[in-house]
Design an enzyme around this catalytic site. Structure first.
Site, PDB file in Angstrom:
ATOM      1  N   SER A  74       0.830  -1.209   0.000  1.00 29.25           N
ATOM      2  CA  SER A  74       0.000   0.000   0.000  1.00 29.25           C
ATOM      3  C   SER A  74       0.864   1.259   0.000  1.00 29.25           C
ATOM      4  CB  SER A  74      -0.904   0.029   1.229  1.00 29.25           C
ATOM      5  OG  SER A  74      -1.731  -1.115   1.272  1.00 29.25           O
TER       6      SER A  74
HETATM    7  N1  SAH Z   1      -1.410  -3.879   3.295  1.00 30.18           N
HETATM    8  C1  SAH Z   1      -0.738  -4.667   2.295  1.00 30.18           C
HETATM    9  C2  SAH Z   1      -1.535  -4.551   1.021  1.00 30.18           C
HETATM   10  C3  SAH Z   1      -1.438  -5.734   0.169  1.00 30.18           C
HETATM   11  S1  SAH Z   1      -2.496  -5.695  -1.257  1.00 30.18           S
HETATM   12  C4  SAH Z   1       0.665  -4.144   2.102  1.00 30.18           C
HETATM   13  O1  SAH Z   1       0.898  -2.975   2.411  1.00 30.18           O
HETATM   14  O2  SAH Z   1       1.530  -4.870   1.646  1.00 30.18           O
HETATM   15  C5  SAH Z   1      -3.931  -6.527  -0.703  1.00 30.18           C
HETATM   16  C6  SAH Z   1      -3.735  -7.897  -0.096  1.00 30.18           C
HETATM   17  O3  SAH Z   1      -5.025  -8.437   0.179  1.00 30.18           O
HETATM   18  C7  SAH Z   1      -3.030  -8.896  -1.005  1.00 30.18           C
HETATM   19  O4  SAH Z   1      -1.948  -9.463  -0.343  1.00 30.18           O
HETATM   20  C8  SAH Z   1      -4.113  -9.924  -1.302  1.00 30.18           C
HETATM   21  O5  SAH Z   1      -3.616 -11.237  -1.481  1.00 30.18           O
HETATM   22  C9  SAH Z   1      -4.974  -9.825  -0.071  1.00 30.18           C
HETATM   23  N2  SAH Z   1      -6.334 -10.321  -0.253  1.00 30.18           N
HETATM   24  C10 SAH Z   1      -7.154 -10.161  -1.313  1.00 30.18           C
HETATM   25  N3  SAH Z   1      -8.325 -10.791  -1.104  1.00 30.18           N
HETATM   26  C11 SAH Z   1      -8.240 -11.360   0.126  1.00 30.18           C
HETATM   27  C12 SAH Z   1      -9.130 -12.147   0.912  1.00 30.18           C
HETATM   28  N4  SAH Z   1     -10.349 -12.482   0.489  1.00 30.18           N
HETATM   29  N5  SAH Z   1      -8.712 -12.568   2.114  1.00 30.18           N
HETATM   30  C13 SAH Z   1      -7.493 -12.249   2.585  1.00 30.18           C
HETATM   31  N6  SAH Z   1      -6.603 -11.504   1.899  1.00 30.18           N
HETATM   32  C14 SAH Z   1      -6.968 -11.066   0.679  1.00 30.18           C
END
Ligand code: SAH
Length: 225
Positions: A74
């Site tokens: 993010s």
């Molecule tokens: N806060 C994280 C953002 C990662 S992007 C960072 O700063 O690195 C969003 C994340 O949500 C991804 O890793 C993706 O795999 C996860 N995600 C998407 N759908 C999901 C679900 N249904 N349950 C759990 N995680 C999920």
């Protein structure tokens, strides 16, 4: 020198990175982040350890970056803003995070609240995030490999829930798992049309605040090996 700083020096990023880190904090402040604790935690959290070495030189830009598997770490502004919204009414004990990803938001949260419960559907991302948090000695986090649409009912209720992927609708399970007075920060929508929302569990029902347009990767269905 902390382990994070030590590592930074080893990778030859050195003091340039310290300067770019300060610039990032200044920028977040200018963009309206005013919670001093949040700014301090972002200042001391080595974001370059949460991205590929090839992207480390861009780690202190205020932008999302790829972390593989079609996912992104993010944007620092979003991490700061969502953390600030969660903490607006005072300190929090139990916070659930949906979408561990790189673990960067997890690391920031773990320094702002008592305990973090983080759910991720992609196992390899979760494993990597776990390692990073251990490396940084952030120990008040537990991880679950599962589907964020379902939350983590066994450990509910939570005083705060943060979702770092955009949901087409607010998942009912997450509303159910909010403690009285609990706060849910979640992007809702799809594609280009996404709004950041703050939902609070009031004595009777829920209050909702729409906080503006955002851009997140989608909240998908089911865990993935
Ligand atoms: N806060 C994280 C953002 C990662 S992007 C960072 O700063 O690195 C969003 C994340 O949500 C991804 O890793 C993706 O795999 C996860 N995600 C998407 N759908 C999901 C679900 N249904 N349950 C759990 N995680 C999920």
């Amino acid at each position: 020198m902390t382990r994070g700083q030590d590592d930074m020096m080893r990778r030859g990023i050195g003091m340039t990175s310290q300067r770019t880190r300060e610039r990032l904090i200044q920028r977040l402040y200018e963009e309206g982040i005013c919670n001093a604790k949040v700014l301090e935690v972002i200042r001391r959290t080595p974001r370059h350890l949460f991205v590929d070495e090839a992207l480390a030189h861009r780690a202190y830009e205020d932008t999302a970056l790829p972390i593989g598997h079609n996912q992104t770490i993010s944007q620092p502004y979003m991490v700061a803003r969502m953390s600030e919204l969660l903490l607006e009414a005072g300190p929090l004990d139990k916070v659930m995070e949906i979408g561990t990803g790189s673990g960067y938001q997890t690391a920031v949260l773990s320094q702002l609240v008592e305990r973090v419960f983080s759910v991720e559907r992609i196992k390899v991302l979760q494993d990597r995030a776990k390692e990073r948090l251990v490396e940084l000695n952030l120990r008040n986090v537990v991880f679950r490999w599962g589907d964020g649409w379902e939350g983590w009912p066994a450990l509910a209720p939570y005083n705060g829930i943060i979702v770092t992927a955009v949901a087409t609708d607010v998942p009912q399970a997450l509303l159910d798992q909010l403690a009285p007075g609990g706060r849910l920060v979640i992007p809702v929508g799809s594609g280009e049309v996404q709004q950041l929302m703050l939902i609070i569990r009031e004595e009777h029902g829920f209050s909702r605040r729409v906080l503006g347009s955002v851009r997140f990767v989608p909240l998908l269905n089911g865990p993935l090996a």
